[in-house]
Design a protein around this motif. Structure first.
Motif, short mmCIF file in Angstrom:
data_model
loop_
_atom_site.label_atom_id
_atom_site.label_comp_id
_atom_site.label_asym_id
_atom_site.label_seq_id
_atom_site.Cartn_x
_atom_site.Cartn_y
_atom_site.Cartn_z
N MET A 1 -1.37 11.22 -9.56
CA MET A 1 -1.96 10.10 -8.85
C MET A 1 -1.70 8.81 -9.64
SD MET A 1 -3.34 11.43 -6.19
CE MET A 1 -4.89 11.12 -5.39
N LYS A 2 -1.54 7.75 -8.90
CA LYS A 2 -1.10 6.50 -9.49
C LYS A 2 -1.84 5.36 -8.80
CE LYS A 2 3.31 4.41 -10.68
NZ LYS A 2 3.81 3.27 -9.97
N ILE A 3 -2.24 4.37 -9.59
CA ILE A 3 -2.83 3.18 -8.99
C ILE A 3 -1.79 2.07 -8.98
CG2 ILE A 3 -3.92 2.38 -11.14
CD1 ILE A 3 -6.26 1.40 -9.28
N GLU A 4 -1.68 1.41 -7.85
CA GLU A 4 -0.71 0.34 -7.67
C GLU A 4 -1.43 -0.90 -7.17
OE1 GLU A 4 2.97 3.24 -6.29
OE2 GLU A 4 1.94 2.03 -4.80
N ALA A 5 -0.94 -2.05 -7.57
CA ALA A 5 -1.54 -3.32 -7.16
C ALA A 5 -0.52 -4.20 -6.46
CB ALA A 5 -2.08 -4.05 -8.40
N ASP A 6 -0.94 -4.78 -5.34
CA ASP A 6 -0.15 -5.82 -4.69
C ASP A 6 -0.72 -7.15 -5.15
OD1 ASP A 6 1.01 -7.71 -3.08
OD2 ASP A 6 0.89 -6.50 -1.26
N ARG A 7 -0.09 -7.69 -6.17
CA ARG A 7 -0.63 -8.89 -6.80
C ARG A 7 -0.64 -10.09 -5.86
NH1 ARG A 7 -0.31 -9.74 -12.39
NH2 ARG A 7 1.24 -11.38 -12.11
N SER A 8 0.19 -10.06 -4.83
CA SER A 8 0.23 -11.19 -3.90
C SER A 8 -1.07 -11.30 -3.09
CB SER A 8 1.42 -11.06 -2.95
OG SER A 8 1.24 -9.99 -2.05
N LEU A 9 -1.83 -10.20 -3.03
CA LEU A 9 -3.09 -10.21 -2.28
C LEU A 9 -4.30 -10.54 -3.16
CD1 LEU A 9 -2.59 -6.96 -0.15
CD2 LEU A 9 -2.24 -9.33 0.57
N ASP A 22 -10.32 0.35 -18.05
CA ASP A 22 -9.26 1.04 -18.79
C ASP A 22 -7.95 1.07 -18.02
OD1 ASP A 22 -10.65 2.66 -16.91
OD2 ASP A 22 -9.86 4.49 -17.83
N LEU A 23 -8.00 0.73 -16.74
CA LEU A 23 -6.81 0.81 -15.89
C LEU A 23 -6.32 -0.56 -15.42
CD1 LEU A 23 -7.95 3.80 -13.63
CD2 LEU A 23 -6.64 3.90 -15.77
N LEU A 24 -7.24 -1.51 -15.34
CA LEU A 24 -6.93 -2.80 -14.72
C LEU A 24 -7.48 -3.94 -15.56
CD1 LEU A 24 -8.17 -1.70 -11.19
CD2 LEU A 24 -5.76 -2.00 -11.84
N GLU A 25 -6.75 -5.05 -15.56
CA GLU A 25 -7.28 -6.28 -16.16
C GLU A 25 -6.69 -7.46 -15.41
OE1 GLU A 25 -6.15 -6.11 -20.28
OE2 GLU A 25 -4.21 -7.06 -19.91
N LEU A 26 -7.19 -8.65 -15.71
CA LEU A 26 -6.62 -9.86 -15.13
C LEU A 26 -5.69 -10.50 -16.15
CD1 LEU A 26 -9.59 -11.58 -13.26
CD2 LEU A 26 -8.02 -9.82 -12.45
N ALA A 43 -11.04 9.36 -14.65
CA ALA A 43 -10.27 8.11 -14.52
C ALA A 43 -9.77 7.93 -13.10
CB ALA A 43 -9.11 8.11 -15.51
N LEU A 44 -9.42 9.03 -12.46
CA LEU A 44 -8.98 8.94 -11.07
C LEU A 44 -10.12 8.45 -10.19
CD1 LEU A 44 -6.79 9.43 -9.00
CD2 LEU A 44 -7.49 11.83 -8.93
N GLU A 45 -11.31 8.90 -10.45
CA GLU A 45 -12.47 8.42 -9.68
C GLU A 45 -12.69 6.93 -9.93
OE1 GLU A 45 -13.96 9.80 -7.28
OE2 GLU A 45 -15.39 8.16 -7.04
N ARG A 46 -12.51 6.47 -11.15
CA ARG A 46 -12.63 5.03 -11.43
C ARG A 46 -11.57 4.26 -10.65
NH1 ARG A 46 -13.53 7.08 -16.52
NH2 ARG A 46 -11.49 6.54 -17.36
N ALA A 47 -10.36 4.79 -10.62
CA ALA A 47 -9.28 4.14 -9.87
C ALA A 47 -9.64 4.05 -8.38
CB ALA A 47 -7.98 4.91 -10.06
N PRO A 55 -11.99 -6.49 -2.11
CA PRO A 55 -12.16 -7.07 -0.78
C PRO A 55 -10.83 -7.51 -0.16
CG PRO A 55 -12.83 -8.64 -2.45
CD PRO A 55 -12.51 -7.36 -3.18
N LYS A 56 -9.79 -7.54 -0.96
CA LYS A 56 -8.47 -7.96 -0.47
C LYS A 56 -7.55 -6.78 -0.19
CE LYS A 56 -7.88 -11.92 -0.57
NZ LYS A 56 -8.30 -12.97 0.39
N ALA A 57 -8.04 -5.58 -0.36
CA ALA A 57 -7.22 -4.37 -0.17
C ALA A 57 -5.91 -4.46 -0.94
CB ALA A 57 -6.96 -4.11 1.31
N ALA A 58 -6.02 -4.92 -2.18
CA ALA A 58 -4.82 -5.13 -3.01
C ALA A 58 -4.46 -3.91 -3.84
CB ALA A 58 -5.04 -6.33 -3.92
N LEU A 59 -5.32 -2.90 -3.85
CA LEU A 59 -5.08 -1.72 -4.70
C LEU A 59 -4.91 -0.48 -3.86
CD1 LEU A 59 -7.84 -2.48 -7.35
CD2 LEU A 59 -5.37 -2.86 -7.59
N ARG A 60 -4.01 0.38 -4.29
CA ARG A 60 -3.77 1.66 -3.63
C ARG A 60 -3.73 2.74 -4.69
NH1 ARG A 60 -4.70 -0.58 0.32
NH2 ARG A 60 -3.46 -1.05 2.16
#
Ligand code: SF4
Length: 63
Positions: A1-9, A22-26, A43-47, A55-60
């Motif tokens: 499993m992998k977390i991905e971010a659409d930074r444009s959103l 532990d997975l995300l920062e600004l 960690a998967l549950e945190r993801a 609120p921007k649905a930027a993470l998958r």
């Protein structure tokens, strides 16, 4: 499993970072950056929670 971010959103509200620091920062532009991938079930549950609170649905979370 992998977390991905659409930074444009991303609007930089950091809600996801609060759920999975532990997975995300600004970055210096206040946009989300993936800094790690979930290595265990906890960690998967945190993801998943981080993706759910965005609120921007930027993470998958993908298998
Ligand atoms: S919750 Fe969504 S909009 Fe907010 S910082 Fe994270 S990815 Fe960006």
């Amino acid at each position: 499993m992998k977390i991905e971010a659409d930074r444009s959103l991303c609007d930089g509200n950091a809600l996801c970072v609060a759920e999975a620091p532990d997975l995300l920062e600004l970055d210096e532009n206040e946009m989300v950056v993936v800094i790690g991938q979930p290595a265990d079930e906890a960690a998967l549950e945190r993801a998943r929670r981080a993706a759910a609170v965005c609120p921007k649905a930027a993470l998958r979370v993908r298998s």
